[in-house]
Design an enzyme around this catalytic site. Sequence first.
Site, short mmCIF file in Angstrom:
data_model
loop_
_atom_site.label_atom_id
_atom_site.label_comp_id
_atom_site.label_asym_id
_atom_site.label_seq_id
_atom_site.Cartn_x
_atom_site.Cartn_y
_atom_site.Cartn_z
N SER A 81 -17.80 5.70 -30.43
CA SER A 81 -16.51 5.07 -30.17
C SER A 81 -15.58 6.12 -29.58
O SER A 81 -15.39 7.19 -30.16
CB SER A 81 -15.97 4.53 -31.49
OG SER A 81 -14.66 4.06 -31.33
N LYS A 122 -18.35 2.70 -26.76
CA LYS A 122 -17.26 1.74 -27.06
C LYS A 122 -15.95 2.43 -26.70
O LYS A 122 -15.69 3.54 -27.14
CB LYS A 122 -17.32 1.39 -28.55
CG LYS A 122 -16.04 0.86 -29.17
CD LYS A 122 -16.33 0.26 -30.54
CE LYS A 122 -15.27 0.59 -31.56
NZ LYS A 122 -15.54 0.00 -32.89
N LEU A 123 -15.14 1.75 -25.89
CA LEU A 123 -13.85 2.31 -25.50
C LEU A 123 -12.74 1.60 -26.26
O LEU A 123 -12.72 0.37 -26.34
CB LEU A 123 -13.60 2.09 -24.00
CG LEU A 123 -14.61 2.69 -23.02
CD1 LEU A 123 -14.17 2.38 -21.58
CD2 LEU A 123 -14.72 4.20 -23.22
N LYS A 124 -11.82 2.38 -26.80
CA LYS A 124 -10.63 1.80 -27.41
C LYS A 124 -9.68 1.37 -26.29
O LYS A 124 -9.47 2.15 -25.34
CB LYS A 124 -9.94 2.85 -28.30
CG LYS A 124 -10.74 3.18 -29.54
CD LYS A 124 -10.77 1.99 -30.47
CE LYS A 124 -11.40 2.33 -31.81
NZ LYS A 124 -11.41 1.18 -32.71
N ASP A 137 -12.77 -2.18 -27.73
CA ASP A 137 -12.19 -2.54 -29.03
C ASP A 137 -10.67 -2.45 -28.94
O ASP A 137 -10.13 -1.38 -28.65
CB ASP A 137 -12.71 -1.57 -30.11
CG ASP A 137 -12.20 -1.93 -31.51
OD1 ASP A 137 -11.53 -2.97 -31.66
OD2 ASP A 137 -12.48 -1.15 -32.44
N ASN A 178 -8.46 -3.60 -31.50
CA ASN A 178 -7.78 -3.51 -32.80
C ASN A 178 -6.52 -4.37 -32.85
O ASN A 178 -5.44 -3.89 -33.22
CB ASN A 178 -7.45 -2.07 -33.17
CG ASN A 178 -8.68 -1.25 -33.52
OD1 ASN A 178 -9.06 -0.35 -32.77
ND2 ASN A 178 -9.34 -1.55 -34.63
N GLU A 235 -13.94 -6.52 -28.76
CA GLU A 235 -13.79 -6.54 -30.21
C GLU A 235 -12.33 -6.75 -30.61
O GLU A 235 -11.43 -6.07 -30.10
CB GLU A 235 -14.31 -5.21 -30.77
CG GLU A 235 -14.37 -5.15 -32.28
CD GLU A 235 -14.89 -3.82 -32.79
OE1 GLU A 235 -15.33 -2.97 -31.97
OE2 GLU A 235 -14.85 -3.60 -34.01
N ASP A 248 -13.85 -8.09 -36.04
CA ASP A 248 -13.96 -6.98 -36.98
C ASP A 248 -12.97 -7.26 -38.12
O ASP A 248 -13.33 -7.83 -39.16
CB ASP A 248 -13.65 -5.66 -36.25
CG ASP A 248 -13.52 -4.44 -37.17
OD1 ASP A 248 -13.84 -4.55 -38.36
OD2 ASP A 248 -13.10 -3.37 -36.69
N LYS A 295 -18.65 -4.06 -41.42
CA LYS A 295 -18.27 -2.78 -42.04
C LYS A 295 -18.27 -3.00 -43.54
O LYS A 295 -17.48 -3.82 -44.04
CB LYS A 295 -16.86 -2.37 -41.62
CG LYS A 295 -16.74 -1.84 -40.21
CD LYS A 295 -15.30 -1.46 -39.93
CE LYS A 295 -15.12 -0.98 -38.51
NZ LYS A 295 -13.69 -0.99 -38.13
N GLY A 306 -18.02 1.67 -37.70
CA GLY A 306 -17.77 2.95 -38.39
C GLY A 306 -16.31 3.09 -38.74
O GLY A 306 -15.44 2.45 -38.14
O1 NPG Z 1 -17.48 6.12 -35.21
O2 NPG Z 1 -16.81 5.88 -37.25
C1 NPG Z 1 -16.64 5.78 -36.04
C2 NPG Z 1 -15.35 5.20 -35.54
C3 NPG Z 1 -15.54 3.84 -34.99
O3 NPG Z 1 -13.81 3.01 -33.63
C4 NPG Z 1 -14.24 3.16 -34.75
N1 NPG Z 1 -13.59 2.79 -35.84
O4 NPG Z 1 -11.32 0.13 -35.45
O5 NPG Z 1 -13.43 0.16 -35.71
C5 NPG Z 1 -12.34 0.75 -35.67
C6 NPG Z 1 -12.27 2.25 -35.83
C7 NPG Z 1 -11.58 2.75 -37.07
C8 NPG Z 1 -11.70 4.04 -37.45
C9 NPG Z 1 -10.83 1.94 -37.86
C10 NPG Z 1 -11.09 4.55 -38.58
C11 NPG Z 1 -10.21 2.44 -38.99
C12 NPG Z 1 -10.36 3.74 -39.35
#
Ligand code: NPG
Length: 377
Positions: free
Chosen positions: A137, A165-167, A192, A194, A217, A242, A266, A294
């Site tokens: 990510s 995966k790109l935020k 993703d 969020n 996502e 998610d 998750k 993750g």
């Molecule tokens: O590789 O663990 C990893 C990070 C993956 O992007 C990732 N996690 O929104 O899914 C999410 C994000 C996240 C990370 C969310 C930390 C909350 C805490």
Amino acid sequence: MTIELLRLHRLNVPLVRPFRTSFGTERVRDLVLVEAVSSDGSSGWGECVTMSWPGYSSEYTDGAIDVIERHLLPALRELQPGADPHDVRRALDVVRGHPMAKCALTTALLDAWLRARDQSLGSYLGATRERVDCGVSVGIPATETIGELLDEVGLYVNAGYRRIKLKIEPGWDLEPVAAVRAAWPDMPLQVDANQAYERSDAAHLAALDPFDLLLIEQPLHEEDWYGHVLLSEACSTPICLDESILSVASADSALQFGATSIINIKPGRVGGYLTAREIHDLCLERGVPVWCGGMLETGIGRAANLALAALPGFTVVGDTSASSRYYEVDVTEPFVLDDGQLPVPQGPGIGVDPIPSVLADLTVWSTELRVGSASVS
Ligand code: NPG
């Protein structure tokens, strides 16, 4: 086996680079490891994946510690002799919400229970693979430049990751996706958000369709079920939920309504590995692909996630990256990428332990709580 003590270890682990999402930037992972100490002195471990502030969900690390001490521990004390992992989950149901705190606690007890039986978490959950394909990510770059993004993605591609995966967020979406797609035309790619978009952004998000993404996502607010149905109709790219999926019932509802066609599972978000497995089973039965998300876990949470990601329905590459993607020094022996994969730990329980000296170095606070009568056998 009787669980005599719970030890909570709060760790601050510096990330190798800041991780920026649409809800904020994480520089140091502020997490809690729960250690369940049995009467024979052995320990089971679980990782609490809350962040220090309630940006991803309403849970946060101080709150998780509080709910464990004030409410979940007393609930554990009600367990009858001979309780199994399902009884433990049920006992904690008296507390509403707080899935990440519950996951940490139930995983520590499950780990202790499995170690006493000499069974691995993977075998207990029904894993069918010994190695798991790994994705990575990629946060929004600090400089917000395409050059920095391409440099970071390039590092991961060269390391062998099998999916990127790109935020994204409003203002950081079409251009970075186009640039990464142009540089790596065949790389499995997903985004993703969020929850950063509105229903009125449907046409804008549909402009991602030509980039052949695996999924978009969580584009909308976690409670906007109908909005996700509308987006699923507006975009040809599959929508994946998610934050909206907190239970078997919400997974079922989202699928029935057509709000999602892929689910990110998750364990922390759904309250533990038993529920994670049940969501997996439901999706497998319906032919719905799932993947393991993750939460910047240390080796403790990563080990357990690898066991889950080895179940047969996990057909989409997940976020289980190598230790070096996050941390210079992991709490456990590091997980090292090998041909784009990580091994599923085969030892009893989660199959890994914290390295005592590293645990001591990273700990900023700890406490010991007497469980008393809780007996799990
Ligand atoms: O590789 O663990 C990893 C990070 C993956 O992007 C990732 N996690 O929104 O899914 C999410 C994000 C996240 C990370 C969310 C930390 C909350 C805490």
